[in-house]
Design an enzyme around this catalytic site. Structure first.
Site, PDB file in Angstrom:
ATOM      1  N   LYS A 264     -28.343 -19.068  25.227  1.00 30.82           N
ATOM      2  CA  LYS A 264     -28.490 -20.438  24.699  1.00 30.82           C
ATOM      3  C   LYS A 264     -29.842 -21.059  25.054  1.00 30.82           C
ATOM      4  O   LYS A 264     -30.539 -20.582  25.949  1.00 30.82           O
ATOM      5  CB  LYS A 264     -27.332 -21.316  25.184  1.00 30.82           C
ATOM      6  CG  LYS A 264     -26.063 -21.045  24.365  1.00 30.82           C
ATOM      7  CD  LYS A 264     -24.966 -22.022  24.593  1.00 30.82           C
ATOM      8  CE  LYS A 264     -23.785 -21.684  23.663  1.00 30.82           C
ATOM      9  NZ  LYS A 264     -22.536 -22.324  24.062  1.00 30.82           N
TER      10      LYS A 264
ATOM     11  N   ARG B 205     -18.058 -15.792  28.112  1.00 30.14           N
ATOM     12  CA  ARG B 205     -18.186 -15.594  26.659  1.00 30.14           C
ATOM     13  C   ARG B 205     -19.636 -15.187  26.373  1.00 30.14           C
ATOM     14  O   ARG B 205     -20.537 -15.997  26.511  1.00 30.14           O
ATOM     15  CB  ARG B 205     -17.823 -16.905  25.948  1.00 30.14           C
ATOM     16  CG  ARG B 205     -17.803 -16.815  24.448  1.00 30.14           C
ATOM     17  CD  ARG B 205     -17.506 -18.166  23.818  1.00 30.14           C
ATOM     18  NE  ARG B 205     -17.387 -18.048  22.387  1.00 30.14           N
ATOM     19  CZ  ARG B 205     -18.419 -18.030  21.558  1.00 30.14           C
ATOM     20  NH1 ARG B 205     -19.648 -18.136  22.016  1.00 30.14           N
ATOM     21  NH2 ARG B 205     -18.216 -17.905  20.257  1.00 30.14           N
TER      22      ARG B 205
HETATM   23  N1  HH2 Z   1     -20.468 -21.612  22.145  1.00 31.28           N
HETATM   24  C1  HH2 Z   1     -20.608 -21.321  20.839  1.00 31.28           C
HETATM   25  C2  HH2 Z   1     -19.486 -21.152  20.015  1.00 31.28           C
HETATM   26  N2  HH2 Z   1     -18.247 -21.224  20.524  1.00 31.28           N
HETATM   27  N3  HH2 Z   1     -16.835 -21.516  22.384  1.00 31.28           N
HETATM   28  C3  HH2 Z   1     -16.664 -21.754  23.695  1.00 31.28           C
HETATM   29  N4  HH2 Z   1     -15.426 -21.803  24.214  1.00 31.28           N
HETATM   30  N5  HH2 Z   1     -17.728 -21.959  24.527  1.00 31.28           N
HETATM   31  C4  HH2 Z   1     -19.011 -21.932  24.067  1.00 31.28           C
HETATM   32  O1  HH2 Z   1     -19.946 -22.158  24.869  1.00 31.28           O
HETATM   33  C5  HH2 Z   1     -19.216 -21.685  22.673  1.00 31.28           C
HETATM   34  C6  HH2 Z   1     -18.083 -21.471  21.847  1.00 31.28           C
HETATM   35  C7  HH2 Z   1     -21.975 -21.192  20.248  1.00 31.28           C
HETATM   36  O2  HH2 Z   1     -22.438 -19.889  20.424  1.00 31.28           O
HETATM   37  P1  HH2 Z   1     -22.359 -18.726  19.320  1.00 31.28           P
HETATM   38  O3  HH2 Z   1     -20.955 -18.428  18.933  1.00 31.28           O
HETATM   39  O4  HH2 Z   1     -23.126 -17.561  19.823  1.00 31.28           O
HETATM   40  O5  HH2 Z   1     -23.183 -19.327  18.097  1.00 31.28           O
HETATM   41  P2  HH2 Z   1     -22.750 -20.014  16.733  1.00 31.28           P
HETATM   42  O6  HH2 Z   1     -21.843 -21.161  17.021  1.00 31.28           O
HETATM   43  O7  HH2 Z   1     -24.077 -20.434  16.132  1.00 31.28           O
HETATM   44  O8  HH2 Z   1     -22.052 -18.974  15.892  1.00 31.28           O
END
Ligand code: HH2
Length: 293
Positions: free
Chosen positions: A238, A272
């Site tokens: 992030k 995660r």
């Molecule tokens: N971060 C993202 C999405 N879902 N869920 C939880 N529980 N905690 C988090 O920190 C979190 C999450 C964002 O990251 P990512 O899935 O890699 O990206 P995107 O939302 O752009 O698909």
């Protein structure tokens, strides 16, 4: 509740159990890895890489082989300013992937969605867990769907929506307020009938927080233990890390690993991440150190 308790910590003093998929995981002695599988064209880190179902399935199976205990499938990016995705399109993206993973692995499966209709379809397709980044606030039916299904639920902290969340970063004490707001979401879940043993909490790094607030949350993560539920962290690649170490993928990997060590030491039990193999190594080192303590 006094959210300032529980500062010092060790892996051993976090007696956390999680009910998921008919099993009870004892997380008191170790942390588990949740592999991120974004079936999206626009996720901030891996957007487009696994938009094709075949590639997504292959990557999901690889993450299981690398040691992920849970594979989390998402069909809508939640990065700041991301375009919302309609229910039909979100289902079209994730359901074939979930069905294939459910048929080919015994790992637990989770769906990352804010929409009750998507969660219901994903549960039908074989997931054991719902991860709602809105903390059950976006869709009024989500808490009931979670309760009815008996699925595990990750309740993450966010304010507003991914479109406007970065306008909602006004906190007197970010850790205190995140704890209070998470607790309100946990109560919504309990009131709907979700079994407390199925609930995980997550402070939502990068969601309605400034860079300084993200660092403070990590520094004081142990205070979330007062919520009495296993803690998930999602710092992987992030911008809170990017701003310190730069864009290079190796630097982001090392930066992420540093945050995972700090999080485990503070009591986090679900990590995660995009880079499963490396996160598993982090958990092994942390466990070995604790074992000998
Ligand atoms: N971060 C993202 C999405 N879902 N869920 C939880 N529980 N905690 C988090 O920190 C979190 C999450 C964002 O990251 P990512 O899935 O890699 O990206 P995107 O939302 O752009 O698909």
């Amino acid at each position: 509740m006094d959210f300032t308790q529980s500062k010092g910590s060790s892996l051993k003093d976090v007696p956390h159990f999680l009910s998921i998929g008919g099993q009870v995981l004892d997380l008191s002695q170790h942390a588990i890895v949740v592999g991120i599988l974004n079936v999206t064209p626009d996720s901030f880190s891996d957007g487009g890489r696994f938009f094709d179902s075949g590639k997504a399935i292959e990557h999901g199976l690889q993450m299981v082989a690398d040691g992920a205990a849970i594979i989390e499938v998402g069909g809508e990016s939640t990065r700041p300013g991301a375009e919302p995705v309609p229910v039909d399109e979100e289902c079209r993206r994730i359901l074939p992937v979930i069905r294939a993973l459910a048929n080919h692995t015994t790992a637990f499966l989770s769906v990352d969605t804010r929409k009750a209709a998507v969660a219901e379809a994903a549960l039908e397709a074989g997931v054991h867990m719902i991860n709602d980044v809105s903390g059950l606030r976006f869709d009024p039916h989500m808490a009931q769907v979670a309760a009815r299904s008996g699925a595990a639920v990750t309740i993450m902290h966010m304010r507003g929506t991914p479109q406007d969340m970065q306008q909602h970063c006004q906190y007197q004490d970010v850790v205190h307020e995140v704890c209070h707001e998470l607790q309100a979401s946990v109560h919504m879940a309990l009131d709907a009938g979700v079994d407390p043993d199925r609930i995980v909490v997550d402070p939502g790094f990068g969601f309605a927080k400034t860079w300084e607030q993200n660092l403070e949350l990590l520094r004081r993560l142990g205070e979330l233990r007062s919520l009495g539920r296993p803690i998930m962290v999602g710092t992987s690649r992030k911008s809170m890390i990017r701003r310190i170490v730069g864009d290079d993928s190796h630097a982001l990997l090392i930066g992420t690993a540093a945050t995972l060590v700090l999080a485990i030491q503070a009591g986090a039990r679900l990590l995660r991440v995009h880079d499963v193999k490396e996160a598993v190594m982090v958990t092994k080192v942390c466990e070995a150190v604790e074992r000998d303590a």
